[in-house]
Write a protein that holds these residues in place. Structure first.
Motif, PDB file in Angstrom:
ATOM      1  N   ALA A 191       0.834  -1.204   0.000  1.00 29.87           N
ATOM      2  CA  ALA A 191       0.000   0.000   0.000  1.00 29.87           C
ATOM      3  C   ALA A 191       0.866   1.252   0.000  1.00 29.87           C
ATOM      4  O   ALA A 191       0.617   2.199  -0.768  1.00 29.87           O
ATOM      5  CB  ALA A 191      -0.929  -0.008   1.210  1.00 29.87           C
ATOM      6  N   TYR A 192       1.899   1.265   0.828  1.00 27.61           N
ATOM      7  CA  TYR A 192       2.795   2.422   0.872  1.00 27.61           C
ATOM      8  C   TYR A 192       3.547   2.597  -0.449  1.00 27.61           C
ATOM      9  O   TYR A 192       3.775   3.726  -0.906  1.00 27.61           O
ATOM     10  CB  TYR A 192       3.786   2.284   2.022  1.00 27.61           C
ATOM     11  N   ILE A 193       3.933   1.485  -1.076  1.00 30.91           N
ATOM     12  CA  ILE A 193       4.635   1.567  -2.364  1.00 30.91           C
ATOM     13  C   ILE A 193       3.736   2.189  -3.432  1.00 30.91           C
ATOM     14  O   ILE A 193       4.152   3.073  -4.188  1.00 30.91           O
ATOM     15  CB  ILE A 193       5.115   0.169  -2.796  1.00 30.91           C
ATOM     16  N   LEU A 194       2.483   1.737  -3.503  1.00 32.48           N
ATOM     17  CA  LEU A 194       1.550   2.282  -4.486  1.00 32.48           C
ATOM     18  C   LEU A 194       1.271   3.759  -4.232  1.00 32.48           C
ATOM     19  O   LEU A 194       1.177   4.552  -5.180  1.00 32.48           O
ATOM     20  CB  LEU A 194       0.249   1.477  -4.464  1.00 32.48           C
ATOM     21  N   ILE A 195       1.148   4.127  -2.977  1.00 34.92           N
ATOM     22  CA  ILE A 195       0.919   5.538  -2.650  1.00 34.92           C
ATOM     23  C   ILE A 195       2.117   6.385  -3.069  1.00 34.92           C
ATOM     24  O   ILE A 195       1.953   7.464  -3.674  1.00 34.92           O
ATOM     25  CB  ILE A 195       0.645   5.686  -1.144  1.00 34.92           C
ATOM     26  N   ALA A 196       3.324   5.907  -2.775  1.00 29.14           N
ATOM     27  CA  ALA A 196       4.524   6.649  -3.153  1.00 29.14           C
ATOM     28  C   ALA A 196       4.637   6.781  -4.672  1.00 29.14           C
ATOM     29  O   ALA A 196       4.995   7.850  -5.191  1.00 29.14           O
ATOM     30  CB  ALA A 196       5.770   5.954  -2.588  1.00 29.14           C
ATOM     31  N   LEU A 197       4.322   5.705  -5.404  1.00 26.09           N
ATOM     32  CA  LEU A 197       4.363   5.770  -6.868  1.00 26.09           C
ATOM     33  C   LEU A 197       3.345   6.769  -7.407  1.00 26.09           C
ATOM     34  O   LEU A 197       3.638   7.547  -8.330  1.00 26.09           O
ATOM     35  CB  LEU A 197       4.098   4.377  -7.456  1.00 26.09           C
ATOM     36  N   THR A 198       2.150   6.765  -6.829  1.00 25.17           N
ATOM     37  CA  THR A 198       1.107   7.683  -7.284  1.00 25.17           C
ATOM     38  C   THR A 198       1.539   9.134  -7.132  1.00 25.17           C
ATOM     39  O   THR A 198       1.459   9.928  -8.079  1.00 25.17           O
ATOM     40  CB  THR A 198      -0.202   7.445  -6.491  1.00 25.17           C
ATOM     41  N   TRP A 199       2.022   9.482  -5.956  1.00 24.84           N
ATOM     42  CA  TRP A 199       2.444  10.860  -5.721  1.00 24.84           C
ATOM     43  C   TRP A 199       3.665  11.226  -6.566  1.00 24.84           C
ATOM     44  O   TRP A 199       3.764  12.359  -7.073  1.00 24.84           O
ATOM     45  CB  TRP A 199       2.745  11.074  -4.243  1.00 24.84           C
ATOM     46  N   SER A 200       4.583  10.285  -6.741  1.00 28.67           N
ATOM     47  CA  SER A 200       5.790  10.566  -7.523  1.00 28.67           C
ATOM     48  C   SER A 200       5.460  10.794  -8.996  1.00 28.67           C
ATOM     49  O   SER A 200       5.982  11.727  -9.632  1.00 28.67           O
ATOM     50  CB  SER A 200       6.784   9.410  -7.394  1.00 28.67           C
ATOM     51  N   ILE A 201       4.600   9.944  -9.557  1.00 30.04           N
ATOM     52  CA  ILE A 201       4.236  10.069 -10.968  1.00 30.04           C
ATOM     53  C   ILE A 201       3.606  11.420 -11.258  1.00 30.04           C
ATOM     54  O   ILE A 201       3.981  12.116 -12.218  1.00 30.04           O
ATOM     55  CB  ILE A 201       3.292   8.926 -11.389  1.00 30.04           C
ATOM     56  N   PHE A 202       2.668  11.835 -10.434  1.00 31.20           N
ATOM     57  CA  PHE A 202       1.976  13.104 -10.700  1.00 31.20           C
ATOM     58  C   PHE A 202       2.837  14.307 -10.341  1.00 31.20           C
ATOM     59  O   PHE A 202       2.668  15.376 -10.942  1.00 31.20           O
ATOM     60  CB  PHE A 202       0.643  13.130  -9.952  1.00 31.20           C
ATOM     61  N   SER A 203       3.743  14.151  -9.401  1.00 31.04           N
ATOM     62  CA  SER A 203       4.666  15.254  -9.102  1.00 31.04           C
ATOM     63  C   SER A 203       5.623  15.485 -10.264  1.00 31.04           C
ATOM     64  O   SER A 203       5.842  16.629 -10.683  1.00 31.04           O
ATOM     65  CB  SER A 203       5.449  14.956  -7.821  1.00 31.04           C
ATOM     66  N   ILE A 204       6.183  14.407 -10.804  1.00 31.10           N
ATOM     67  CA  ILE A 204       7.098  14.540 -11.941  1.00 31.10           C
ATOM     68  C   ILE A 204       6.349  14.997 -13.182  1.00 31.10           C
ATOM     69  O   ILE A 204       6.836  15.835 -13.955  1.00 31.10           O
ATOM     70  CB  ILE A 204       7.812  13.195 -12.197  1.00 31.10           C
ATOM     71  N   GLY A 205       5.142  14.469 -13.389  1.00 30.12           N
ATOM     72  CA  GLY A 205       4.384  14.800 -14.591  1.00 30.12           C
ATOM     73  C   GLY A 205       3.898  16.230 -14.648  1.00 30.12           C
ATOM     74  O   GLY A 205       3.542  16.714 -15.733  1.00 30.12           O
ATOM     75  N   HIS A 206       3.884  16.936 -13.512  1.00 30.48           N
ATOM     76  CA  HIS A 206       3.386  18.307 -13.503  1.00 30.48           C
ATOM     77  C   HIS A 206       4.483  19.345 -13.290  1.00 30.48           C
ATOM     78  O   HIS A 206       4.194  20.507 -12.989  1.00 30.48           O
ATOM     79  CB  HIS A 206       2.318  18.466 -12.415  1.00 30.48           C
ATOM     80  N   ILE A 207       5.731  18.946 -13.485  1.00 30.73           N
ATOM     81  CA  ILE A 207       6.835  19.901 -13.334  1.00 30.73           C
ATOM     82  C   ILE A 207       6.700  21.054 -14.323  1.00 30.73           C
ATOM     83  O   ILE A 207       7.059  22.193 -14.024  1.00 30.73           O
ATOM     84  CB  ILE A 207       8.187  19.170 -13.506  1.00 30.73           C
ATOM     85  N   ARG A 208       6.137  20.760 -15.502  1.00 32.47           N
ATOM     86  CA  ARG A 208       5.988  21.805 -16.510  1.00 32.47           C
ATOM     87  C   ARG A 208       5.121  22.970 -16.017  1.00 32.47           C
ATOM     88  O   ARG A 208       5.259  24.105 -16.499  1.00 32.47           O
ATOM     89  CB  ARG A 208       5.398  21.211 -17.794  1.00 32.47           C
ATOM     90  N   LEU A 209       4.219  22.714 -15.076  1.00 31.59           N
ATOM     91  CA  LEU A 209       3.381  23.796 -14.555  1.00 31.59           C
ATOM     92  C   LEU A 209       4.212  24.899 -13.907  1.00 31.59           C
ATOM     93  O   LEU A 209       3.764  26.049 -13.827  1.00 31.59           O
ATOM     94  CB  LEU A 209       2.381  23.247 -13.537  1.00 31.59           C
TER      95      LEU A 209
END
Length: 399
Positions: free
Chosen positions: A153-171
């Motif tokens: 559960a912690y791994i999936l949560i960390a992946l979720t937050w990491s993916i969207f954090s990296i994906g929105h750097i352009r903002l």
């Protein structure tokens, strides 16, 4: 900002192409004065309820060891997303309503919008993870025992937050502070400077931040509800109490998802109209709809703790104990009625049915194999407690 998080009132009567206009619409000014009083008051109530409610959820789960199961850990992730959204979104939007300028500078303009969208995406995709967790718990209760643990559960949560954090750097590059003049007054807003890409931006937000995750959730709950209606798990039958328990937990998650979908639908409708309607105007009517949609979307961040309190006996009991400063500890089978107790009873019955079928099993060999499994299981500190309990019950079966 020309997005979910901006409702510049002056846009009702002045366009970006005529930012130096001195023609003041008196009705727009009156509307602006009313909004500066009403909307920040509503947002202040949302901030208070959201901070208190989501903090209670986080504290409750980590204060009571019995509450730390995979479903509740995902609920904590959702609470963090709502909490960050309230901290980094609502106060700054309220400031835009209450003040004619953006007082926080260019750098904070970029950071705020980055965090806003990361939290928005993290919220909806955490709901997908919660739905998937319920699907595994109900449809595949035995085979998913080693998958549904706190570590994963912690791994999936960390992946979720990491993916969207990296994906929105352009903002961080898309937003900037914009200064303009209105009615002889210098004003400023936090603004998306890439207006040509705004329709695509809104379309992606609608697709990946609303439609696709909700479709995945609906498919998962379709299979889940089918299993609940039949009331059978692979390898045996379920007790009526177990079925009711799973239905209660599933109902709570479904209601949380439905409330999210309802709260965020108006703001997405506004985005689509604003982006693809060539006749769209930022008049008082459209701005009023945007503000109402903003309020409804923000309210979602403070509603989840209220839903937990009404729909979950465990959360309601834990809230009361925490607020009353009680340190009472419950027996696991009493405390985890909706998650562990019935789940354990159901799986023990299933294992009993399966273990009694083969008549030529050597009891010593069975006991040896079971003991080995228990030893391996206890070495895994992240394994769910009900998994260890199931292995131990087989010793009785094999004797």
């Amino acid at each position: 900002m020309d997005t979910i998080f901006n409702t510049t009132i002056s846009s009702t009567s002045v366009s970006r192409n005529d930012s130096n206009s001195t023609n003041v619409d008196e009705s727009a000014l009156l509307f602006e004065r009313l909004v500066r009083i009403i909307i920040p008051t509503i947002f202040g109530l949302i901030v208070f309820l959201g901070l208190v409610g989501n903090l209670l959820v986080i504290i409750v789960v980590y204060s009571y060891k019995q509450m730390r199961n995979t479903t509740n850990i995902l609920i904590v992730s959702l609470a963090f997303a709502d909490l960050f959204f309230i901290i980094f979104c609502v106060p700054f939007t309220a400031t835009l309503y209450a003040m004619p300028i953006w007082p926080f500078g260019d750098i904070w303009c970029k950071i705020v919008n980055f965090l806003m969208y990361v939290c928005a995406y993290a919220s909806v995709w955490t709901l997908v993870l919660m739905s998937f967790d319920r699907y595994l718990a109900v449809v595949h209760p035995i085979s998913s025992m080693r998958i549904r643990n706190t570590r994963n559960a912690y791994i999936l949560i960390a992946l979720t937050w990491s993916i969207f954090s990296i994906g929105h750097i352009r903002l961080l590059l898309q937003y900037d502070e914009l200064e303009y003049e209105y009615g002889g007054e210098n004003r400023s807003i936090c603004h998306n400077v890439e207006k040509e890409t705004l329709p695509l931006f809104h379309a992606c937000f609608f697709a990946f931040g609303y439609v696709i995750p909700l479709l995945i959730t609906c498919v998962l709950y379709g299979f889940l509800l089918k299993r609940l209606l039949y009331g059978v798990v692979p390898g045996g039958s379920q007790r009526a109490e177990s079925i009711r328990s799973k239905k209660r937990v599933t109902r709570m998650i479904i209601i949380v998802v439905v409330v999210f979908a309802i709260c965020w639908l108006p703001i997405h409708i506004h985005f689509m109209i604003q982006s693809f309607d060539p006749y769209y105007e930022a008049n008082i009517l459209n701005t009023s709809f945007l503000m109402t949609a903003n309020c409804i979307a923000y309210m979602n961040s403070c509603m989840n703790p209220i839903l937990y309190a009404f729909l979950s006996d465990n959360f309601r009991r834990s809230f009361k104990n925490l607020l009353c400063c009680k340190r009472e500890r419950y027996n696991k089978f009493e405390y985890e009625r909706t998650h562990a107790r019935c789940h354990e009873k159901d799986q023990k019955e299933t294992l009993l049915n399966n273990a009694t079928k083969p008549s030529n099993v050597n009891s010593k060999e069975c006991l040896l194999n079971t003991t080995t499994k228990i030893a391996e299981n206890e070495k895994d500190s992240n394994c769910n407690s009900e998994s260890a309990l199931e292995m131990k019950t087989v010793i009785t079966i094999c004797n």
